[in-house]
Write an enzyme that holds these catalytic residues in place. Structure first.
Site, short mmCIF file in Angstrom:
data_model
loop_
_atom_site.label_atom_id
_atom_site.label_comp_id
_atom_site.label_asym_id
_atom_site.label_seq_id
_atom_site.Cartn_x
_atom_site.Cartn_y
_atom_site.Cartn_z
N LYS A 1 0.81 -1.22 0.00
CA LYS A 1 0.00 0.00 0.00
C LYS A 1 0.84 1.27 0.00
O LYS A 1 0.35 2.34 -0.34
CB LYS A 1 -0.92 0.01 1.22
CG LYS A 1 -2.01 -1.05 1.17
CD LYS A 1 -2.98 -0.90 2.33
CE LYS A 1 -4.12 -1.91 2.23
NZ LYS A 1 -5.09 -1.77 3.34
N GLU A 2 2.11 1.13 0.39
CA GLU A 2 3.03 2.28 0.40
C GLU A 2 4.20 1.94 -0.51
O GLU A 2 5.12 1.22 -0.11
CB GLU A 2 3.50 2.55 1.83
CG GLU A 2 2.37 2.93 2.77
CD GLU A 2 2.78 2.94 4.23
OE1 GLU A 2 2.15 3.66 5.01
OE2 GLU A 2 3.75 2.22 4.60
N ASP B 1 7.67 -1.44 9.54
CA ASP B 1 6.76 -2.33 10.25
C ASP B 1 6.24 -3.44 9.35
O ASP B 1 5.53 -4.33 9.82
CB ASP B 1 5.59 -1.53 10.84
CG ASP B 1 5.82 -1.20 12.31
OD1 ASP B 1 6.92 -1.49 12.81
OD2 ASP B 1 4.92 -0.64 12.95
N SER C 1 0.00 10.55 17.48
CA SER C 1 0.67 11.85 17.54
C SER C 1 -0.27 12.94 18.04
O SER C 1 0.10 13.75 18.89
CB SER C 1 1.22 12.22 16.16
OG SER C 1 2.23 11.31 15.76
#
Length: 685
Positions: free
Chosen positions: A83-84, A113, A420
């Site tokens: 996906k990336e 990851d 975050s």
């Protein structure tokens, strides 16, 4: 604000007095009053953003010499090569390596990851390419140090004066980049995440092996690949766990007092961003209580029409600047320079967090020693021994955080998937401040969502995470109000309770229309003075939004697109976000990290640039909206027929208008319900 508030209070007075003392239909009147209460509550919270907006600039000449600047670690996180795209991740890494900062004071960490071997291969190839790319950028003063963007139509015209020497070097560098890109794409094609693995840390480039003045040595930052341990049976903590692992690993390798966090698709567009941030972190008036410097998320692929509001103008051009003046803006998850000490302790505390350190930070003496020496600029590891690398594997293991305060009192919090933003909120409640910098040249650029599905998935994730915090013990109205200023509390409350607008829009998009069909009036007659109050509030809100859009440099088209997509998002993504929170509270659903697809589809991009809505894959999100559109069509046609027959347009004008404006906002959905001829032929074939 006072003018609009007076009108809002008048409407609520009208609703409640008629509900209690008047002869009105109780159920629909109660529903419409509830929706107007939600609208009023959210509007009241937004006033805090307008109280004291701040715009900041920097003066780089005020910084100390390079030898006196503090070290900075760059954290880049990727999770799934399917996906990336790995090439895109490597472009972000290369752009971070090219920051205009002393190379021996920068360390770039890639957290993988996904644990795919192809990603490790890609970063090794990127390191080899950087040995030619970085000197090329420095030689010609190139600002856009992301090679993919520099060689594309977006960034190729950066240099106005192009010498023959430059063109030769550029052509050679372009060929080298194409070879690098081809090698990476061949190796990563079909790669997927490995979900059961041991920790794996590799020093890709060691900038401390030899002296800086050695002949033919290219000055590059420390480059480290980190793949933490992952076991299907143990909690992984998603991105928060990855960032906490990077905090520990970097502590024993580079031990910089400051860090930059980047999404894997958000590359550095301005190499001086780190020095701009240091203008605030090194300011003696701010530094003692400053936690982070936040930059806006700006996207290079936003079309002129921007039908999905991908630029998030309202947040980055108005609300964030409003928060900056009252204690600090929200942490958006990428593009921020953070003081590591802020994650471990409160402002103006020295060594309190180092009392009983094993109970808080775990059993690694090397990491605890790094915390004690993090503010000593002379502290430095000259050589990465086998023992140090073994220690990093221990720090990246699943069991290291057991019986510690990681994710609870120190590091990034595990109480929300929006790690975050929630951690930034906790920092503000502890007394830390933040600043927001919106420079003329974007410091970081990324790729925005270009279809309805990805836009909905992303917004649902945000709305679910924020609302979950707003309904927890950390809610800003109790937990935050006792620790922050009332204005900053209101700003956080706005972000956390905005998903409730889905309920208000759902009621406002169905109840008046149903009553129109049945001939039940819910608004004053058009000649009644109270009708002018309703009209005033509606026109006032539209005018305020239009003023903000125009004053931020955008157009009426932007204003209309924002109006329309906000309505659509409320009845889709925000509504599903509310439902997701409810199911989690009932134990029906579990916390799930939804990764936005960053693979760019050319056909989708063409539709997006032409201003055509793409609902492919988003049918589930569109169910409530589709129902509302069809319901409004029936109610509008039936209601208008009844009004014409009874001749009571004056009495029902408000509801006719509400149904009509709902259909106008929903036109893209209505258009999507009618299949085009080409689509029909395709299905037939």
């Amino acid at each position: 604000m006072l003018f609009h508030l007076t009108a809002v209070l008048a409407i609520l007075y009208y609703r409640f007095t008629n509900l209690i003392y008047g002869d009105v239909p109780t159920l629909p009147w109660g529903f419409i009053t509830l929706s107007e209460l939600i609208f009023s509550f959210i509007w009241f919270l937004t006033q805090a953003f307008r109280w004291r907006p701040v715009v900041r600039t920097v003066s780089l000449h005020n910084l100390p010499d390079d030898d006196e600047l503090p070290r900075v670690d760059v954290f880049i996180c990727t999770a799934d090569p399917s996906k990336e795209p790995t090439v895109e991740v490597m472009n972000t890494v290369l752009s971070a390596m090219g920051l205009d900062y002393p190379s021996d004071k920068v360390a770039v960490y890639l957290s993988d990851d996904g644990g795919a071997p192809s990603t490790l291969y890609a970063i090794e190839e990127a390191c080899c390419f950087a040995k030619g790319w970085l000197p090329f950028c420095r030689k010609y003063g190139i600002k856009n140090r992301c090679p993919e963007m520099f060689f594309s139509t977006y960034g190729h015209d950066e240099l106005l004066f192009r010498s023959q020497e430059f063109e030769v070097d550029e052509e050679n560098m372009k060929l080298a980049y194409e070879r690098f890109k081809e090698n990476v794409e061949q190796r990563t094609n079909g790669a997927s995440a490995v979900n059961d693995r041991e920790p794996h840390i590799v020093i890709i480039h060691d900038n401390r092996k030899s002296g800086r003045n050695e002949e033919n040595q290219v000055q590059m930052p420390l480059l480290v690949y980190v793949s933490r341990e992952k076991r299907p049976s143990l909690p992984h903590r998603f991105k928060a766990g990855a960032l906490n692992t990077l905090l520990r690993v970097s502590g024993v390798l580079s031990n910089a007092p400051y860090m930059l966090v980047l999404d894997c698709d958000m590359y550095c567009n301005e190499p001086t961003s780190v020095k701009q941030a240091m203008c605030f972190h090194l300011d003696p008036k701010l530094s003692s209580s400053l936690a982070f410097v936040q930059y806006p998320q700006i996207f290079y692929n936003v079309s002129q029409k921007d039908i999905y509001d991908g630029q998030a103008r309202s947040a980055y051009k108005t609300k964030y600047q409003g928060m900056d003046g009252i204690g600090g803006t929200i942490c958006s998850g990428t593009g921020y320079y953070l003081k590591k000490k802020a994650l471990y302790t409160c402002p103006n505390q020295q060594d309190e967090h180092l009392l009983h350190p094993e109970e808080r930070f775990g059993g690694s003496r090397k990491f605890i020693d790094s915390l004690k020496s993090s503010e000593n600029k002379e502290t430095r590891i000259d050589r990465f021994t086998t023992a140090i690398l073994e220690e990093t594997k221990k720090l990246a293991s699943c069991s290291y955080e057991d019986n510690t305060k990681w994710g609870k009192e120190i590091g990034y919090s595990y109480d929300s998937l929006l790690e975050s933003s929630f951690t930034g909120y906790l920092l503000h409640t502890r007394g830390w401040k933040s600043v927001y910098l919106y420079p003329n040249r974007p410091c970081f650029l990324g790729c925005t969502t270009i279809d309805m599905k990805d836009a909905m998935v992303q917004l649902m994730k945000w709305s679910s995470g924020l609302l979950q915090v707003g309904l927890s013990r950390f809610n800003p109205l109790v937990y935050g109000a006792s620790r922050m200023s009332i204005l900053q509390t209101m700003c956080y409350a706005y972000f956390m309770y905005t998903p409730l607008l889905a309920i208000a829009f759902l009621l406002y998009g169905t109840i008046p229309q149903f009553c129109l069909l049945k001939g039940v009036a819910l608004y004053p007659t058009a000649t009644n003075p109270w009708f002018k109050v309703f009209a005033t509030v509606y026109i006032s809100s539209l005018s305020q939004h239009l003023y903000e859009v125009l004053s931020s440099g955008d157009t009426i088209v932007t204003w209309w697109n924002e109006q329309r997509i906000f309505f659509i998002k409320c009845i889709s993504a925000l509504l599903f976000g509310c439902a997701d929170v409810m199911m989690k509270s009932l134990g029906v659903a579990k916390a799930n990290f939804r990764l936005t697809n960053k693979v760019v589809d050319k056909e989708k991009m063409e539709k997006y640039e032409n201003g055509k809505f793409d609902f492919e894959g988003a049918k589930m999100f569109m169910i409530p909206m589709t129902f509302m559109v069809l319901f409004n069509v029936v109610c509008f046609l039936g209601g208008v027929k009844r009004v014409i027959h009874n001749g009571n347009l004056e009495e029902m004008f408000g509801q006719v208008f509400m149904s009509w404006i709902t259909l106008i906002y929903s036109y893209p959905i209505l258009k999507g319900l009618v299949p085009s001829g080409s689509k029909g032929k395709k299905i037939k074939h």
